[in-house]
Write an enzyme that holds these catalytic residues in place. Structure first.
Site, PDB file in Angstrom:
ATOM      1  CB  CYS A  22     -18.064  59.792   6.042  1.00  0.00           C
ATOM      2  SG  CYS A  22     -16.733  59.314   7.159  1.00  0.00           S
ATOM      3  CB  CYS A  58     -19.553  57.624  10.912  1.00  0.00           C
ATOM      4  SG  CYS A  58     -19.677  58.264   9.233  1.00  0.00           S
ATOM      5  CG  HIS A  70      -3.845  65.022   4.155  1.00  0.00           C
ATOM      6  ND1 HIS A  70      -4.747  66.065   4.077  1.00  0.00           N
ATOM      7  CD2 HIS A  70      -3.166  65.004   2.986  1.00  0.00           C
ATOM      8  CE1 HIS A  70      -4.596  66.660   2.901  1.00  0.00           C
ATOM      9  NE2 HIS A  70      -3.652  66.038   2.219  1.00  0.00           N
ATOM     10  CB  CYS A 108     -18.333  62.976   8.466  1.00  0.00           C
ATOM     11  SG  CYS A 108     -18.139  61.874   9.888  1.00  0.00           S
ATOM     12  CB  CYS A 120     -14.837  60.094  10.649  1.00  0.00           C
ATOM     13  SG  CYS A 120     -16.217  58.949  10.887  1.00  0.00           S
TER      14      CYS A 120
END
Length: 109
Positions: free
Chosen positions: A22, A30, A41, A64, A67
């Protein structure tokens, strides 16, 4: 009326996120690891995001699942999301270049 913008799409670019760390790295969110990493995106119109359309594939950060969820659905202020996303975008681009997924021909002397 302006010309309709054609989104930039690249499957190889998106697929390169699988099995990688990540890069969004949201503190306290996270998961680390590589099992759930995907290309997350951008959520901002300046990156090509529009109603019913994802941002251009070049505007993604490896993230990940936790996140990615924070970015898309979390209640953090927009400014915080932008800041962390753009940091992750820079880290992702550096990795893409290091891995040879993106090649900058003629740039290096």
């Amino acid at each position: 009326m302006g010309l309709k913008r054609r989104p930039i799409r690249n499957r190889r670019l998106l697929d390169s996120a699988r099995g990688r760390p990540c890069e969004l790295r949201v503190p306290g969110v996270c998961q680390g690891g590589t099992e759930t990493t995907v290309a997350a995106h951008s959520n901002w119109s300046e990156d090509g995001k529009a109603a019913g359309q994802k941002a251009d594939d070049i505007f993604h950060a490896r993230a990940c699942a936790a996140c990615h969820r924070w970015l898309d659905e979390g209640s953090a202020p927009d400014a915080e999301k932008r800041e962390l996303f753009h940091r992750g975008l820079k880290r992702t681009w550096r990795r893409l270049i290091d891995e040879g997924v993106i090649q900058l021909e003629g740039v290096w002397s």
